[in-house]
Design a protein around this motif. Structure first.
Motif, PDB file in Angstrom:
ATOM      1  N   GLY A 146     -89.256 -37.023   1.824  1.00  0.00           N
ATOM      2  CA  GLY A 146     -88.146 -36.086   2.025  1.00  0.00           C
ATOM      3  C   GLY A 146     -87.804 -35.965   3.504  1.00  0.00           C
ATOM      4  N   GLU A 147     -88.843 -35.849   4.330  1.00  0.00           N
ATOM      5  CA  GLU A 147     -88.634 -35.723   5.790  1.00  0.00           C
ATOM      6  C   GLU A 147     -87.959 -36.973   6.353  1.00  0.00           C
ATOM      7  OE1 GLU A 147     -88.912 -33.315   8.266  1.00  0.00           O
ATOM      8  OE2 GLU A 147     -88.805 -32.329   6.311  1.00  0.00           O
ATOM      9  N   ALA A 148     -88.425 -38.145   5.876  1.00  0.00           N
ATOM     10  CA  ALA A 148     -87.861 -39.409   6.365  1.00  0.00           C
ATOM     11  C   ALA A 148     -86.370 -39.466   6.050  1.00  0.00           C
ATOM     12  CB  ALA A 148     -88.592 -40.590   5.728  1.00  0.00           C
ATOM     13  N   VAL A 149     -85.984 -38.998   4.870  1.00  0.00           N
ATOM     14  CA  VAL A 149     -84.567 -39.001   4.480  1.00  0.00           C
ATOM     15  C   VAL A 149     -83.788 -38.049   5.396  1.00  0.00           C
ATOM     16  CG1 VAL A 149     -82.953 -38.298   2.663  1.00  0.00           C
ATOM     17  CG2 VAL A 149     -84.949 -39.693   2.086  1.00  0.00           C
ATOM     18  N   ARG A 150     -84.334 -36.852   5.594  1.00  0.00           N
ATOM     19  CA  ARG A 150     -83.642 -35.850   6.424  1.00  0.00           C
ATOM     20  C   ARG A 150     -83.532 -36.302   7.874  1.00  0.00           C
ATOM     21  NH1 ARG A 150     -85.802 -32.748   2.315  1.00  0.00           N
ATOM     22  NH2 ARG A 150     -87.900 -32.709   3.163  1.00  0.00           N
ATOM     23  N   ASN A 151     -84.488 -37.114   8.316  1.00  0.00           N
ATOM     24  CA  ASN A 151     -84.459 -37.592   9.702  1.00  0.00           C
ATOM     25  C   ASN A 151     -83.706 -38.910   9.851  1.00  0.00           C
ATOM     26  OD1 ASN A 151     -85.956 -35.434  10.470  1.00  0.00           O
ATOM     27  ND2 ASN A 151     -87.929 -36.494  10.304  1.00  0.00           N
ATOM     28  N   ASN A 152     -83.032 -39.323   8.774  1.00  0.00           N
ATOM     29  CA  ASN A 152     -82.245 -40.564   8.825  1.00  0.00           C
ATOM     30  C   ASN A 152     -83.089 -41.781   9.157  1.00  0.00           C
ATOM     31  OD1 ASN A 152     -79.721 -40.210   8.029  1.00  0.00           O
ATOM     32  ND2 ASN A 152     -78.930 -39.648  10.053  1.00  0.00           N
ATOM     33  N   GLU A 153     -84.342 -41.810   8.692  1.00  0.00           N
ATOM     34  CA  GLU A 153     -85.234 -42.917   9.059  1.00  0.00           C
ATOM     35  C   GLU A 153     -85.003 -44.133   8.169  1.00  0.00           C
ATOM     36  OE1 GLU A 153     -89.444 -41.982   9.325  1.00  0.00           O
ATOM     37  OE2 GLU A 153     -88.896 -39.981   9.976  1.00  0.00           O
ATOM     38  N   THR A 154     -85.235 -45.303   8.749  1.00  0.00           N
ATOM     39  CA  THR A 154     -85.232 -46.533   7.946  1.00  0.00           C
ATOM     40  C   THR A 154     -86.683 -46.871   7.685  1.00  0.00           C
ATOM     41  OG1 THR A 154     -83.240 -47.339   8.978  1.00  0.00           O
ATOM     42  CG2 THR A 154     -84.658 -49.005   7.992  1.00  0.00           C
ATOM     43  N   ILE A 155     -87.035 -46.981   6.405  1.00  0.00           N
ATOM     44  CA  ILE A 155     -88.429 -47.281   6.103  1.00  0.00           C
ATOM     45  C   ILE A 155     -88.473 -48.485   5.189  1.00  0.00           C
ATOM     46  CG2 ILE A 155     -90.407 -46.430   4.770  1.00  0.00           C
ATOM     47  CD1 ILE A 155     -90.088 -43.824   6.161  1.00  0.00           C
ATOM     48  N   ASP A 156     -89.294 -49.461   5.558  1.00  0.00           N
ATOM     49  CA  ASP A 156     -89.314 -50.677   4.772  1.00  0.00           C
ATOM     50  C   ASP A 156     -90.211 -50.571   3.572  1.00  0.00           C
ATOM     51  OD1 ASP A 156     -87.418 -52.247   5.844  1.00  0.00           O
ATOM     52  OD2 ASP A 156     -88.691 -52.906   7.492  1.00  0.00           O
ATOM     53  N   ILE A 157     -91.466 -50.267   3.802  1.00  0.00           N
ATOM     54  CA  ILE A 157     -92.373 -50.133   2.668  1.00  0.00           C
ATOM     55  C   ILE A 157     -93.248 -48.928   2.913  1.00  0.00           C
ATOM     56  CG2 ILE A 157     -94.246 -51.186   1.365  1.00  0.00           C
ATOM     57  CD1 ILE A 157     -93.232 -53.886   2.441  1.00  0.00           C
ATOM     58  N   GLU A 158     -93.219 -47.992   2.015  1.00  0.00           N
ATOM     59  CA  GLU A 158     -94.072 -46.829   2.173  1.00  0.00           C
ATOM     60  C   GLU A 158     -94.674 -46.536   0.818  1.00  0.00           C
ATOM     61  OE1 GLU A 158     -94.172 -44.962   5.290  1.00  0.00           O
ATOM     62  OE2 GLU A 158     -95.990 -44.260   4.303  1.00  0.00           O
ATOM     63  N   GLU A 159     -95.967 -46.341   0.794  1.00  0.00           N
ATOM     64  CA  GLU A 159     -96.587 -45.962  -0.463  1.00  0.00           C
ATOM     65  C   GLU A 159     -96.487 -44.456  -0.553  1.00  0.00           C
ATOM     66  OE1 GLU A 159    -100.358 -47.793  -1.071  1.00  0.00           O
ATOM     67  OE2 GLU A 159    -100.682 -46.632  -2.890  1.00  0.00           O
TER      68      GLU A 159
END
Ligand SMILES: Nc1ncnc2c1ncn2[C@@H]1O[C@H](COP(=O)(O)OP(=O)(O)OP(=O)(O)O)[C@@H](O)[C@H]1O
Length: 696
Positions: free
Chosen positions: A301-314
């Motif tokens: 949720g935080e990554a989405v709110r911070n506009n982050e690009t994430i390749d692979i996250e478990e």
């Protein structure tokens, strides 16, 4: 010349008088009587009308005809009506709307023509302008063009490409003489004319009032109506385009076999594809509108709110520890009025694990049908394996080396959970210090050398399938304790982790050791032994499998020769006897290796004794007592009875062990060596002493 201009064509409001009407009639009469007089010269006729009269005349239109126009055939009509379906429907809807609002009064008739003058529909007041022999129902499909009906409002509109009105006698054909009509072209989004709208009303002559106020109202009405129809048509088209784009997007999303989630910039889920419903096992209405945190945890949720690009996250959700997912996040840029957000691709970890294990070759190929053997011993073992594989219980496979324990483990897996992963771990082949992390996995950075992201253990990877623990007798005691707990609780925690994950796997363990004895000697946990041995299968050694040696030998020869593309040789009777009478301490694996050796040594089509490996040939070389005196001690040596010393030693020791059923004391006595020497030599010569325990 009569001058009607004053009366008829005041800029916006047209005053029609009986006199003016008569003058128009007169003009028309003169024109029709003497076509050579150019109507342009009549000051009272509008130039565009006069020109249309001339064209109508030149086109040969009969101004007195009662039969109005040509009719298309029924197929052509059906085609044109289908092509203009939307236009016809929208025109009708606009007409009804205007009627409800009393804008379109009941004395008006409305006509819709296509761009070529084919009448598509008509609404309102019964059409008085058509002759009685053409009932109203039949006029749809008639072609009203300048060549068929002469001057009238839509024909002139067609010519001038603008809204036009025509008053009574201005119509070329006398049948329209009592009508006032106004027409407006209809255009599409590319400004191309697609049809004409006509409003018409009837006027009786002589006029009831001496002076008739001929308003431009119908012209304004039809022009406004044309705009309304065009707008509605464009809106419908855009809506249809949008709908089909949306449908296409839905279709694309539905064929993607991974979960796709679109969120807004606060992490609220806006759109999902069907796969997400399966992945979260939650109905769509309970997913849409919730925050992503609820399903994938606050970190995502935080990554989405911070506009982050994430390749692979478990990711695993705090509400749902049993499940973990592989998530990829791509932020969405702000677009027009739409705020930014993110697209997430989600896959259940177990699916990824299954894919990875399949790709890395750890999959089970053997089924019970592929296990070769006709002996009762193997048939009974197979039938036991089949029965046990139906249950979910753990299975223990015991038997000497090379008897086919791994084969059975694969067959059990394929009979029970062929879709799930088959994860094999050899406990003897793995360093003690690695076995724990290999089995249970670890969280990122939990010990020196651990990968940053952590790694799933083999138990996690086996979720939904089978974990095959080969040589389980070599598993360190402390690891046995953790394994026992996993088997009891059916959940696993990674080293350095703090979350238990549910795991659902069937354990198949194998050993050639005597686990019961080991548990008495505290070398194996007895509680684990009891748990494992509920369903246990003892694989028969090859020497106890009647004629299987011949069956297997031929099978391996055929298999190997097919691989090297060579004609399979036969086995001579003598060589077959050697194979059959050998003790096969290395069981099927040894037999397979032996025939491969023989195939390679034999040049022709026949495998003979001399092509067999030395140890086999020597062991069965005809002497008085094959076990005690395999060597000619008389000094009468031939090339055939000279062997390498270590081969001889091995044969002698194996024979002694075989004959004494593994009684070390007796065997050492027979061999004339100390027990300790026998142990040492057996180790050096790679003799598995346990093999001879049940020798007959
Ligand atoms: N009944 C059989 N039919 C066909 N091939 C067999 C059969 N039994 C064993 N084999 C072959 O013998 C070899 C040994 O089998 P496997 O590895 O399953 O034995 P194992 O009991 O697990 O041995 P170990 O205890 O040494 O690990 C394999 O190459 C396998 O293909």
């Amino acid at each position: 010349m009569p001058d009607t201009k004053e009366n008829l064509h005041d800029a916006h409001n047209l005053i029609l008088t009986n006199t003016g009407w008569e003058q128009l009639l007169e003009c028309k009469k003169i024109f029709l009587q003497n076509n050579t007089i150019a109507p342009k010269e009549y000051a009272g006729i509008r130039l565009e009308v006069a020109e249309s009269w001339l064209r109508s005349h030149d086109l040969g239109v009969n101004p007195y005809k009662s039969s109005l126009a040509e009719h298309l055939n029924s197929n052509e009509i059906a085609k044109i009506l289908a092509e203009n379906k939307d236009l016809i429907g929208i025109t009708k809807a606009v007409f009804i709307d205007l009627k409800i609002k009393d804008i379109m009064t009941s004395n008006y008739a409305l006509y819709l023509f296509d761009k070529n003058g084919v009448l598509l529909s008509h609404e309102g007041e019964k059409i008085k302008l058509i002759s009685e022999d053409h009932p109203e129902s039949s006029i749809v499909g008639q072609v009203w063009s300048e060549a068929t009906v002469g001057t009238c409002a839509h024909v002139l509109s067609m010519h001038l490409k603008k809204p036009v009105y025509i008053v009574g006698p201005e119509h070329y054909c006398t049948v329209f003489q009592n009508s006032c009509t106004s027409a407006a072209p209809l255009t599409n989004e590319d400004n191309e004319i697609i049809g004409y709208l006509v409003v018409s009303y009837h006027i009786d002559f002589p006029l009831s009032h001496d002076s008739y106020y001929l308003s431009t109202y119908p012209l304004g009405l039809i022009t406004a109506m044309a705009v309304a129809v065009e707008n509605k048509l464009r809106f419908t088209k855009s809506y249809q385009l949008l709908k089909s784009a949306h449908h296409m997007q839905e279709v694309i999303l539905s064929v993607i076999e991974e979960g796709i989630i679109i969120t807004d910039n606060r992490g609220k889920i806006i759109t999902i594809n069907k796969e997400v419903v399966n992945i979260f096992n939650t109905p769509e209405e309970e997913i849409i509108g919730r925050t992503i945190d609820r399903f994938l945890g606050p970190q995502i949720g935080e990554a989405v709110r911070n506009n982050e690009t994430i390749d692979i996250e478990e990711a695993s959700c705090s509400n749902n520890h049993d499940k973990s997912y592989l998530v990829l996040i791509r932020p969405l840029d702000k677009h027009g009025n739409y705020p930014n957000g993110a697209v997430l691709r989600v896959n259940p970890m177990e699916m990824i694990n299954a894919l990875v294990t399949n790709r890395t070759g750890a999959f089970a190929t053997y089924t019970f049908d592929k296990i070769i053997g006709k002996s009762n011993a193997i048939k009974e073992t197979i039938s036991l394996g089949k029965r046990f594989s139906l249950s979910n219980e753990n299975i223990l496979l015991t038997g000497e080396s090379g008897t086919g324990k791994e084969l059975f483990a694969q067959a059990i897996h394929n009979a029970h959970r062929p879709q799930g992963p088959f994860i094999a771990v050899n406990c003897a082949a793995m360093p003690r210090e690695l076995i724990e992390s290999e089995l249970f996995g670890y969280e990122g950075g939990s010990f020196t050398g651990a990968e940053r992201r952590g790694r799933a253990g083999k138990i996690e990877l086996a979720h939904g399938g089978t974990l095959f623990l080969d040589e389980i007798g070599d598993m360190p005691l402390e690891v046995q304790a953790i394994l026992l707990r996993v088997l009891e609780d059916k959940k696993v925690m990674r080293i350095g982790g703090h979350i238990y994950k549910k795991v659902d796997f069937r354990l198949v363990a194998a050993t050639n050791k005597d686990l019961e004895r080991m548990s008495h000697e505290n070398l194996f946990r007895s509680d684990l032994f009891f748990r494992l041995s509920i369903l246990s299968i003892q694989l028969p050694p090859l020497r106890k499998r009647d004629n299987d040696v011949e069956v297997l030998a031929n099978y391996f020869i055929a298999k190997y020769c097919a691989k090297i593309k060579r004609k399979a040789p036969l086995i001579s009777e003598e060589a077959l006897e050697v194979l059959k009478s050998y003790g096969w301490p290395g069981n099927v694996r040894q037999l397979e290796n032996s025939v491969i050796y023989a195939v390679n040594l034999a040049q022709g089509d026949l495998i003979q004794c001399r092509h067999l490996p030395e140890s086999l040939y020597a062991a069965s070389h005809p002497t008085a007592d094959n076990y005690r005196e395999p060597i000619d001690m008389t000094g009468n040596y031939t090339l055939e009875n000279i062997y390498k010393i270590d081969v001889m030693e091995k044969i002698l020791i194996e024979n002694a062990l075989y004959k004494t059923r593994n009684n070390i004391t007796k065997a050492a006595e027979l061999l004339g060596m100390a027990k300790s020497t026998l142990y040492r030599k057996a180790k050096e010569l790679n003799i598995n002493m346990g093999t001879f325990k049940n020798s007959d």
